[in-house]
Write an enzyme that holds these catalytic residues in place. Structure first.
Site, mmCIF file in Angstrom:
data_model
loop_
_atom_site.group_PDB
_atom_site.id
_atom_site.type_symbol
_atom_site.label_atom_id
_atom_site.label_comp_id
_atom_site.label_asym_id
_atom_site.label_seq_id
_atom_site.Cartn_x
_atom_site.Cartn_y
_atom_site.Cartn_z
ATOM 1 N N ILE A 1 -7.406 -6.347 -23.810
ATOM 2 C CA ILE A 1 -6.385 -7.553 -23.869
ATOM 3 C C ILE A 1 -7.305 -8.706 -23.506
ATOM 4 C CG2 ILE A 1 -4.347 -8.663 -23.288
ATOM 5 C CD1 ILE A 1 -3.276 -5.591 -22.604
ATOM 6 N N ARG B 1 -0.399 -7.120 -14.235
ATOM 7 C CA ARG B 1 0.545 -6.377 -13.437
ATOM 8 C C ARG B 1 0.948 -7.308 -12.361
ATOM 9 N NH1 ARG B 1 1.585 -3.233 -16.744
ATOM 10 N NH2 ARG B 1 1.001 -1.027 -16.892
ATOM 11 N N GLU C 1 10.121 -4.628 -10.481
ATOM 12 C CA GLU C 1 10.862 -4.603 -12.059
ATOM 13 C C GLU C 1 11.914 -3.793 -11.847
ATOM 14 O OE1 GLU C 1 7.655 -4.215 -14.899
ATOM 15 O OE2 GLU C 1 6.884 -6.190 -14.008
ATOM 16 N N HIS D 1 8.588 -8.111 -18.707
ATOM 17 C CA HIS D 1 7.533 -7.136 -19.083
ATOM 18 C C HIS D 1 7.653 -6.639 -20.535
ATOM 19 C CE1 HIS D 1 4.720 -4.069 -16.934
ATOM 20 N NE2 HIS D 1 4.541 -4.160 -18.421
#
Ligand code: NAD
Length: 324
Positions: free
Chosen positions: A154, A235, A264, A283
């Site tokens: 990423i 994260r 979450e 998310h």
């Protein structure tokens, strides 16, 4: 050709299901069950499992005597008991590359939403308040210095896109060889604390582990510029949420774009959510129409490759089992 059975746990894009069904000797069962007790009953005759978010525990693995491969729909694998799989010589695969572009684009979206003051201009336009534009509040990002923390799948995609905007890219990743960073036209950062005071945008793309927990805490936020932006699509927990709240409230940094949280779903009373200089998302950075189809296809191909004993190591979390 022996008949085999693949159990899909959770909803996946039809592309992945269709790929599995191209094999005449494979039957596909799909379940919405997530409970260990229910899954134990479903796996007694399965050869492959393709799983979205359900926990794959040692009890489930033990209850599946014919199991040959477990394929995660995604790249995280905290939800699977890898040790129990490795003891049985069963590979666990991840859908590498399925959502890197989506997360990178979402990172750019969060940067732009903050820099362009998307929420405030949207509100003004809906209220016909065009005088709101008379005092500029948005910023160009083309001359910004961007620090990418974690230069993997990423982080590299973020760097490419940010370069296209004209940003100067700096990379902090102690595990990536210097030449890889140089080849992307980026500056190598050896010491995070020395670099933070120079950066306009800091974006986190490393895994969460013992080393990276609170990598960005009150000390690091205190080193950043008052006009700097912090983005976390990696994260929750890599950034200390309480320290971030304090830094944003006291103007130590200008804004934050956050897709991932320590807990979450978030509790609506979370103090960060009360701040105007924060843009959040649930998310979802990696979840686009395109990435869902791609991830389902990669995860299904991993099941087929596992059943054919043709797995590429780069998709396998426990590659040592491939030598057995
Ligand atoms: P990756 O494994 O390809 O890259 C991670 C990089 O972080 C590696 O290059 C590694 O060397 C580096 N790294 C490890 N420890 C570091 C440290 N202490 N400091 C700096 N760099 C360090 O992973 P990826 O696929 O690029 O994923 C990056 C992050 O994005 C992960 O946390 C992943 O869980 C998260 N992610 C989020 C979403 C989402 O929807 N928000 C989706 C996919 C992945």
């Amino acid at each position: 050709m022996p008949t085999m059975k693949v159990l899909i746990i959770g909803e996946i894009n039809q592309t992945g299901i269709n790929l599995l069904k191209t094999r005449a000797n494979i039957t596909v069962e799909i379940t919405g069950a997530h409970d260990e007790h229910d899954l134990v009953k479903l796996v007694h005759d399965v050869d492959g499992i393709l799983v979205r978010s359900a926990l794959i525990t040692s009890s489930i693995i033990e209850a599946a005597p014919s199991l040959k491969v477990v394929s995660r729909h995604g790249v995280g694998f905290n939800s699977v008991d890898v040790q129990a799989l490795s003891l049985r010589g069963i590979p666990l695969t991840i859908a590498v590359g399925g959502n890197a572009v989506s997360v990178a684009e979402h990172t750019l979206y969060l940067i732009l939403a903050l820099a362009k003051q998307g929420k405030r201009y949207d509100t003004a336009a809906r209220h016909g308040d065009f005088n709101f534009r008379n005092t500029p509040i948005s910023h160009e990002i083309g001359t910004s210095r961007l620090l990418v923390i974690g230069f993997g799948r990423i982080g590299t995609q973020v760097a490419r896109r940010a370069s296209a905007f004209g940003m100067a890219i700096h990379v902090y990743d102690p595990y990536v060889p210097d030449n890889v960073i140089n080849d992307h036209g980026a500056q190598i950062v050896q010491n995070l604390n020395d670099a933070l005071p120079q950066m306009d945008i800091v974006s986190v793309h490393c895994p969460l582990n013992e080393e990276t927990k609170h990598l960005i805490g009150s000390r690091e936020l205190g080193l950043m510029k008052p006009n700097a932006l912090l983005i976390n699509t990696a994260r929750g927990g890599i950034v200390d949420e309480n320290a971030l709240h304090d830094a944003l409230r006291h103007g130590q940094i200008a804004g934050a774009g956050i897709d991932v949280f320590v807990i979450e779903p978030t509790n609506p009373s979370l103090n960060l959510l009360k701040l105007d200089n924060v843009v959040v998302s649930p998310h979802c950075a990696g979840v686009t129409v395109e990435s869902s189809a791609r991830t389902a296809e990669i995860a299904a191909q991993n099941v087929l490759n596992g059943l054919d004993s043709k797995l590429d190591e780069s998709f396998v979390v426990n590659p040592e089992v491939l030598q057995q």
